[in-house]
Each structure stands twice: as structure tokens, then as C-alpha cells.
Design a protein around this motif. Structure first.
Motif, PDB file in Angstrom:
ATOM      1  N   LYS A 191      13.621 -26.087   5.534  1.00 27.03           N
ATOM      2  CA  LYS A 191      13.436 -25.670   6.697  1.00 27.03           C
ATOM      3  C   LYS A 191      12.155 -26.308   7.457  1.00 27.03           C
ATOM      4  CE  LYS A 191      16.035 -21.534   5.878  1.00 27.03           C
ATOM      5  NZ  LYS A 191      15.890 -20.124   5.852  1.00 27.03           N
ATOM      6  N   GLY A 192      11.313 -26.620   6.691  1.00 24.38           N
ATOM      7  CA  GLY A 192      10.111 -27.223   7.396  1.00 24.38           C
ATOM      8  C   GLY A 192       8.927 -26.142   7.639  1.00 24.38           C
ATOM      9  N   ARG A 193       9.201 -24.877   7.582  1.00 21.65           N
ATOM     10  CA  ARG A 193       8.247 -23.964   7.696  1.00 21.65           C
ATOM     11  C   ARG A 193       8.411 -22.769   6.809  1.00 21.65           C
ATOM     12  NH1 ARG A 193       5.449 -24.480  12.393  1.00 21.65           N
ATOM     13  NH2 ARG A 193       6.135 -26.112  13.853  1.00 21.65           N
ATOM     14  N   VAL A 194       7.182 -22.073   6.630  1.00 23.20           N
ATOM     15  CA  VAL A 194       7.431 -21.001   5.551  1.00 23.20           C
ATOM     16  C   VAL A 194       6.824 -19.831   6.385  1.00 23.20           C
ATOM     17  CG1 VAL A 194       7.281 -22.137   3.510  1.00 23.20           C
ATOM     18  CG2 VAL A 194       5.183 -21.814   4.562  1.00 23.20           C
ATOM     19  N   ARG A 195       6.953 -18.446   5.922  1.00 20.21           N
ATOM     20  CA  ARG A 195       6.499 -17.328   6.140  1.00 20.21           C
ATOM     21  C   ARG A 195       4.996 -17.250   6.199  1.00 20.21           C
ATOM     22  NH1 ARG A 195       7.634 -11.244   4.307  1.00 20.21           N
ATOM     23  NH2 ARG A 195       6.379 -12.057   2.756  1.00 20.21           N
ATOM     24  N   CYS A 196       4.264 -16.848   7.318  1.00 22.14           N
ATOM     25  CA  CYS A 196       2.833 -16.866   7.425  1.00 22.14           C
ATOM     26  C   CYS A 196       2.515 -15.745   6.481  1.00 22.14           C
ATOM     27  CB  CYS A 196       2.514 -16.424   8.832  1.00 22.14           C
ATOM     28  SG  CYS A 196       0.739 -16.340   9.098  1.00 22.14           S
ATOM     29  N   THR A 197       1.551 -15.862   5.747  1.00 22.50           N
ATOM     30  CA  THR A 197       1.002 -14.973   4.973  1.00 22.50           C
ATOM     31  C   THR A 197       0.046 -13.900   5.241  1.00 22.50           C
ATOM     32  OG1 THR A 197      -0.519 -16.734   3.786  1.00 22.50           O
ATOM     33  CG2 THR A 197       1.662 -16.388   2.716  1.00 22.50           C
ATOM     34  N   HIS A 198      -0.477 -14.419   6.548  1.00 16.96           N
ATOM     35  CA  HIS A 198      -1.567 -13.608   7.124  1.00 16.96           C
ATOM     36  C   HIS A 198      -0.980 -12.561   7.890  1.00 16.96           C
ATOM     37  CE1 HIS A 198      -5.561 -12.983   8.755  1.00 16.96           C
ATOM     38  NE2 HIS A 198      -5.263 -13.122   9.743  1.00 16.96           N
ATOM     39  N   CYS A 199       0.155 -12.578   8.600  1.00 17.84           N
ATOM     40  CA  CYS A 199       0.582 -11.534   9.243  1.00 17.84           C
ATOM     41  C   CYS A 199       2.134 -11.044   8.790  1.00 17.84           C
ATOM     42  CB  CYS A 199       1.089 -12.113  10.927  1.00 17.84           C
ATOM     43  SG  CYS A 199       2.170 -13.266  10.947  1.00 17.84           S
ATOM     44  N   HIS A 200       2.478 -11.753   7.505  1.00 14.05           N
ATOM     45  CA  HIS A 200       3.604 -11.335   6.733  1.00 14.05           C
ATOM     46  C   HIS A 200       4.733 -11.961   7.640  1.00 14.05           C
ATOM     47  CE1 HIS A 200       1.062  -9.762   3.779  1.00 14.05           C
ATOM     48  NE2 HIS A 200       0.396  -8.986   4.868  1.00 14.05           N
ATOM     49  N   GLY A 201       4.794 -12.629   8.518  1.00 12.25           N
ATOM     50  CA  GLY A 201       5.905 -13.025   9.370  1.00 12.25           C
ATOM     51  C   GLY A 201       5.894 -12.346  10.444  1.00 12.25           C
ATOM     52  N   SER A 202       5.162 -11.283  11.052  1.00  8.82           N
ATOM     53  CA  SER A 202       5.535 -10.583  12.170  1.00  8.82           C
ATOM     54  C   SER A 202       4.879 -11.116  13.398  1.00  8.82           C
ATOM     55  CB  SER A 202       4.814  -9.331  11.936  1.00  8.82           C
ATOM     56  OG  SER A 202       3.394  -9.448  11.970  1.00  8.82           O
ATOM     57  N   GLY A 203       4.316 -12.214  13.137  1.00  6.45           N
ATOM     58  CA  GLY A 203       3.387 -12.973  14.321  1.00  6.45           C
ATOM     59  C   GLY A 203       2.217 -12.025  14.793  1.00  6.45           C
ATOM     60  N   MET A 204       2.212 -10.975  14.477  1.00  7.28           N
ATOM     61  CA  MET A 204       0.945 -10.051  15.015  1.00  7.28           C
ATOM     62  C   MET A 204       0.199  -9.424  14.032  1.00  7.28           C
ATOM     63  SD  MET A 204       1.869  -9.689  18.085  1.00  7.28           S
ATOM     64  CE  MET A 204       0.834  -8.879  18.978  1.00  7.28           C
ATOM     65  N   THR A 205      -1.312  -9.011  14.216  1.00  9.91           N
ATOM     66  CA  THR A 205      -2.341  -8.725  13.312  1.00  9.91           C
ATOM     67  C   THR A 205      -2.669  -7.457  13.869  1.00  9.91           C
ATOM     68  OG1 THR A 205      -3.734  -9.958  13.999  1.00  9.91           O
ATOM     69  CG2 THR A 205      -2.607 -10.971  12.105  1.00  9.91           C
ATOM     70  N   ARG A 206      -3.188  -6.435  12.947  1.00  8.57           N
ATOM     71  CA  ARG A 206      -3.979  -5.224  13.491  1.00  8.57           C
ATOM     72  C   ARG A 206      -5.375  -5.260  13.318  1.00  8.57           C
ATOM     73  NH1 ARG A 206      -1.801  -0.335  14.543  1.00  8.57           N
ATOM     74  NH2 ARG A 206       0.384  -0.980  13.855  1.00  8.57           N
ATOM     75  N   SER A 207      -5.939  -4.901  14.385  1.00 11.77           N
ATOM     76  CA  SER A 207      -7.345  -4.832  14.228  1.00 11.77           C
ATOM     77  C   SER A 207      -7.796  -3.324  14.736  1.00 11.77           C
ATOM     78  CB  SER A 207      -8.314  -5.697  15.144  1.00 11.77           C
ATOM     79  OG  SER A 207      -9.484  -5.622  15.160  1.00 11.77           O
ATOM     80  N   GLY A 208      -7.923  -2.445  13.525  1.00 10.60           N
ATOM     81  CA  GLY A 208      -8.081  -0.993  14.354  1.00 10.60           C
ATOM     82  C   GLY A 208      -6.753  -0.259  14.654  1.00 10.60           C
ATOM     83  N   CYS A 228       5.856 -30.344   2.436  1.00 11.02           N
ATOM     84  CA  CYS A 228       6.760 -31.553   3.132  1.00 11.02           C
ATOM     85  C   CYS A 228       6.237 -31.837   4.374  1.00 11.02           C
ATOM     86  CB  CYS A 228       8.086 -31.058   3.351  1.00 11.02           C
ATOM     87  SG  CYS A 228       8.457 -29.751   4.169  1.00 11.02           S
ATOM     88  N   HIS A 229       4.876 -31.136   4.765  1.00 13.34           N
ATOM     89  CA  HIS A 229       4.397 -31.406   6.046  1.00 13.34           C
ATOM     90  C   HIS A 229       5.290 -31.078   7.301  1.00 13.34           C
ATOM     91  CE1 HIS A 229       0.990 -33.253   3.901  1.00 13.34           C
ATOM     92  NE2 HIS A 229       1.846 -33.885   3.492  1.00 13.34           N
ATOM     93  N   GLY A 230       6.062 -30.173   7.008  1.00 19.52           N
ATOM     94  CA  GLY A 230       7.129 -29.644   8.166  1.00 19.52           C
ATOM     95  C   GLY A 230       8.337 -30.645   8.435  1.00 19.52           C
ATOM     96  N   ARG A 231       8.427 -31.573   7.482  1.00 19.03           N
ATOM     97  CA  ARG A 231       9.681 -32.481   7.624  1.00 19.03           C
ATOM     98  C   ARG A 231      11.113 -31.856   6.788  1.00 19.03           C
ATOM     99  NH1 ARG A 231       7.687 -38.046   5.332  1.00 19.03           N
ATOM    100  NH2 ARG A 231       7.184 -36.520   3.458  1.00 19.03           N
ATOM    101  N   GLY A 232      10.718 -30.862   5.902  1.00 23.06           N
ATOM    102  CA  GLY A 232      11.864 -30.366   5.034  1.00 23.06           C
ATOM    103  C   GLY A 232      12.290 -31.038   3.837  1.00 23.06           C
ATOM    104  N   PHE A 233      11.704 -32.113   3.678  1.00 17.58           N
ATOM    105  CA  PHE A 233      11.895 -33.109   2.631  1.00 17.58           C
ATOM    106  C   PHE A 233      10.654 -33.579   2.285  1.00 17.58           C
ATOM    107  CE2 PHE A 233      12.466 -35.977   5.927  1.00 17.58           C
ATOM    108  CZ  PHE A 233      12.157 -37.186   5.799  1.00 17.58           C
ATOM    109  N   LYS A 234      10.559 -34.401   1.077  1.00 14.45           N
ATOM    110  CA  LYS A 234       9.521 -34.827   0.448  1.00 14.45           C
ATOM    111  C   LYS A 234       9.959 -36.020  -0.431  1.00 14.45           C
ATOM    112  CE  LYS A 234       9.109 -31.761  -3.289  1.00 14.45           C
ATOM    113  NZ  LYS A 234       8.169 -30.550  -3.849  1.00 14.45           N
ATOM    114  N   VAL A 235       8.761 -36.917  -0.621  1.00 18.86           N
ATOM    115  CA  VAL A 235       8.782 -38.275  -1.761  1.00 18.86           C
ATOM    116  C   VAL A 235       9.502 -37.392  -2.997  1.00 18.86           C
ATOM    117  CG1 VAL A 235       8.026 -40.139  -2.750  1.00 18.86           C
ATOM    118  CG2 VAL A 235       7.700 -39.574  -0.275  1.00 18.86           C
ATOM    119  N   CYS A 236      10.252 -38.318  -3.654  1.00 16.34           N
ATOM    120  CA  CYS A 236      10.790 -37.713  -5.106  1.00 16.34           C
ATOM    121  C   CYS A 236       9.543 -38.206  -6.044  1.00 16.34           C
ATOM    122  CB  CYS A 236      11.919 -38.624  -5.698  1.00 16.34           C
ATOM    123  SG  CYS A 236      12.445 -38.253  -7.273  1.00 16.34           S
ATOM    124  N   SER A 237       9.002 -36.921  -6.872  1.00 11.32           N
ATOM    125  CA  SER A 237       7.753 -37.162  -7.600  1.00 11.32           C
ATOM    126  C   SER A 237       8.220 -38.071  -8.847  1.00 11.32           C
ATOM    127  CB  SER A 237       7.527 -35.705  -8.148  1.00 11.32           C
ATOM    128  OG  SER A 237       8.421 -34.919  -8.592  1.00 11.32           O
TER     129      SER A 237
END
Length: 338
Positions: A191-208, A228-237
């Protein structure tokens, strides 16, 4: 307002990442190397050495007359002074003026058996094929494992050497990417993208009590895949994108000095582990392809262990390795009780 997430479309012909080793039947069978597998194999495919005839069991190595060592007061005092200099540097006067009332020498014998062995194992290895020379079966038959020429190291040194078996190479398409040179990224599932571990995929963070847009993913809830640098595929290792692999049989030659030491435990005041710090004097040595058991030694335990150790080394190492040389040594260590 959040930016619209990019949509990644991966070529449907790009496969998922394949196995880490060739599937069964992928490689041809080379005579003399049946059973060789691909990839790291800790047990290895060991090849039995050429047969040889062991020495007759009724032969023995006679020990010359053994001189019982003696310790004079001068020798004892010098040894004591050397010890004092290491431990009590503030004064050596007590050791110099010490009066010996009783000096009892104690001799402890050590038996050491060295068996220098050579073993050979084989496995299929591969590297990306980029047009390099291929030494394949068309150049002749591969020599048997024990006929492959190697340079021997210095005796009684542990060495491991890896060499390519002549005429065993072949070029085949890469099994890891089905000859495409690329594979779908498993981390982001193409898919080229992964869930953000900082906001757990919500897109929002809480400060107080306040909620704000995540600065790591800019409110998207997802980040670009770093594999994969966002391409969804990579060079065969496996083939590094070259689509083909050069397969060959690798012979691993291992030289190892197998050591067995025996010390009769008759000196409780001096632990056996401390004998590593004692050099001692060697008064009997024997070296041959296969040494004979010792007979006629004053300490019968040494004779018994010599016979037992030689038999155990031959039975243990002969089936999977070739014994190149054996060396036996008997050392006496001299102590004294004051």
C-alpha cells in the motif's frame, strides 16, 4: 484540512516475496554431493572421509625410565621469593630468613592428547548473476568432496575454509521474485503507507485536554513506508533486482585440534583449574598419524586414560572427519609442601 492520502497502485505482475531458500527440486543433483541443501545448515552435509587402516591394537608406546624429581631448599626458597615479590611487595625478609623444617615434594602428572582432524561438508549457495563466468558441468564432472584441492594450514591450528566446488555452477531464474526483480512490500502490504505509531492512526494527538493534528503524519494517520519508500514494492533482496541467480556448491573444510587432557585429582589443595597456569616439564612425547597407548608409566591412571582417550577420539571423529595427526604428551608438575 488534512491532505488527501496518495493512492499507490502496484503492478499486478509483481509477486509477494518468495521463500528464503530454493524449493525442493529447484537445483540439479551433482554426483558425490547428494543431500546438499541450500541456505545455512548448522549440521551440514558431512561427507565421510576415505577409509584408512588403524594401527594394530596390541601395539603400545613404551615410556622411558621416569626420574622422580626432587626439590632442594634453594629451589624452594627461590620459588617462594618469586611468589612473595608478586603478592607482598613491602618485604621479602621473612621468605629469605625462613627455616625449612620439612620439605615434601609432590609430583602430579598430566596427560594430553591432541587429535588434528579435517572434516568436509557441502551446501548449495547462490549469488546474483550479472554475467560473471559460470563454471558448470559442461566443463567436466565435479570432483568428489575429498578430491577438491585445498591448501593445508599449520598443524594443530583451527581453521575453516570455504571453496567452490569446480564445475558445479548453474544459472537459474530467481525463486524469490519469480524473475521479476521486484517483490511486493510486506511491511505495508503493497500500500505504500503504514499506520502512524505516534497517533496510532487517528491523525490527532492529545496534549493535556487539547487535541491537535499529529505533526508526524500531518493528520493523515499514516506515514510513508520506509522499506519501499512509498512505492508498495521493493527490489528483490535475493537477486538484487537482476532476476537471475548463480548457484554453486560450496565446500566447507574445517580443521580442528581436538584436545583431551587428564589430571589425576590427588591434590585437593591445588584445584585442577589452576593447572592452566602451570607450565610443567614434558618428559614424554609421541606424534604419529595415530599414536599408541602408553604402557609402563608409573601412574597406571595415565596408562588407562591414554588407551581410553585414543579409542574415544578414533570412534568419535573417524566417521565424519579424517584424522591427520595425533600428538600425545605427558607432563609432570612439581610442587612442594613446606
Amino acid at each position: 484540512m488534512d491532505e488527501k492520502e496518495d493512492i499507490v497502485e502496484v503492478d499486478p505482475n509483481i509477486p509477494d516475496e518468495g521463500p528464503s531458500a530454493p524449493p525442493p527440486g529447484w537445483l540439479d543433483c551433482i554426483a558425490g554431493y547428494e543431500g546438499s541443501q541450500a541456505g545455512e545448515n548448522p549440521d551440514g552435509n558431512y561427507h565421510p572421509p576415505p577409509p584408512y587402516s588403524p594401527p594394530e591394537s596390541n601395539q603400545n608406546a613404551s615410556v622411558p625410565n621416569v626420574r622422580e624429581p626432587t626439590v632442594s631448599e634453594d629451589v624452594a626458597r627461590e620459588a617462594l621469593l618469586q611468589y612473595v615479590e608478586k603478592k607482598w611487595t613491602y618485604s621479602s625478609k621473612p621468605a629469605k630468613n625462613l627455616v625449612f623444617k620439612d620439605l615434601k615434594p609432590i609430583t602430579v602428572y598430566r596427560y594430553r592428547l591432541e587429535t588434528y582432524t579435517e572434516s568436509r561438508s557441502s551446501s548449495w549457495e547462490s549469488e546474483p548473476y550479472n554475467g560473471q563466468y559460470v563454471d558448470g558441468p559442461e566443463n567436466g564432472m565435479s570432483p568428489p568432496p575429498w578430491d577438491v584441492q585445498v591448501q593445508y594450514p599449520q598443524k594443530y591450528t583451527d581453521v575453516c575454509l570455504k571453496v567452490r566446488v569446480p564445475h558445479s555452477a548453474t544459472v537459474k531464474g530467481c525463486y524469490g521474485c519469480q524473475c521479476t526483480g521486484s517483490v511486493r512490500c510486506g511491511r505495508c502490504h503493497a500500500k505504500g503507507r503504514v499506520r502512524c505509531t505516534h497517533c496510532h492512526g487517528s491523525g490527532m494527538t492529545r496534549s493535556g485536554k487539547n487535541r491537535r493534528r499529529c505533526t508526524t503524519c500531518h493528520g493523515r494517520g499514516k506515514k510513508r513506508c520506509i522499506q519501499c519508500h512509498g512505492r508498495g514494492f521493493k527490489v528483490c533482496s535475493t537477486c538484487k533486482g537482476l532476476r537471475n541467480l548463480l548457484h554453486f556448491i560450496q565446500l566447507t573444510v574445517t580443521w580442528k585440534n581436538q584436545i583431551r587432557e587428564f589430571i589425576p585429582d590427588r591434590l585437593p589443595e591445588f584445584p585442577l583449574k589452576n593447572f592452566d597456569k602451570v607450565s610443567g616439564d614434558s618428559f614424554f612425547e609421541d606424534e604419529n598419524l595415530l599414536v599408541y597407548p602408553i604402557v609402563g608409566f608409573p601412574d597406571q591412571e595415565i596408562c588407562d586414560m591414554s588407551k581410553k582417550g585414543i579409542e574415544e577420539h578414533i570412534s568419535k571423529f573417524s566417521p565424519i572427519s579424517r584424522i591427520l595427526q595425533q600428538h600425545t604428551q605427558t607432563i609432570y608438575d612439581e610442587f612442594f609442601l613446606v
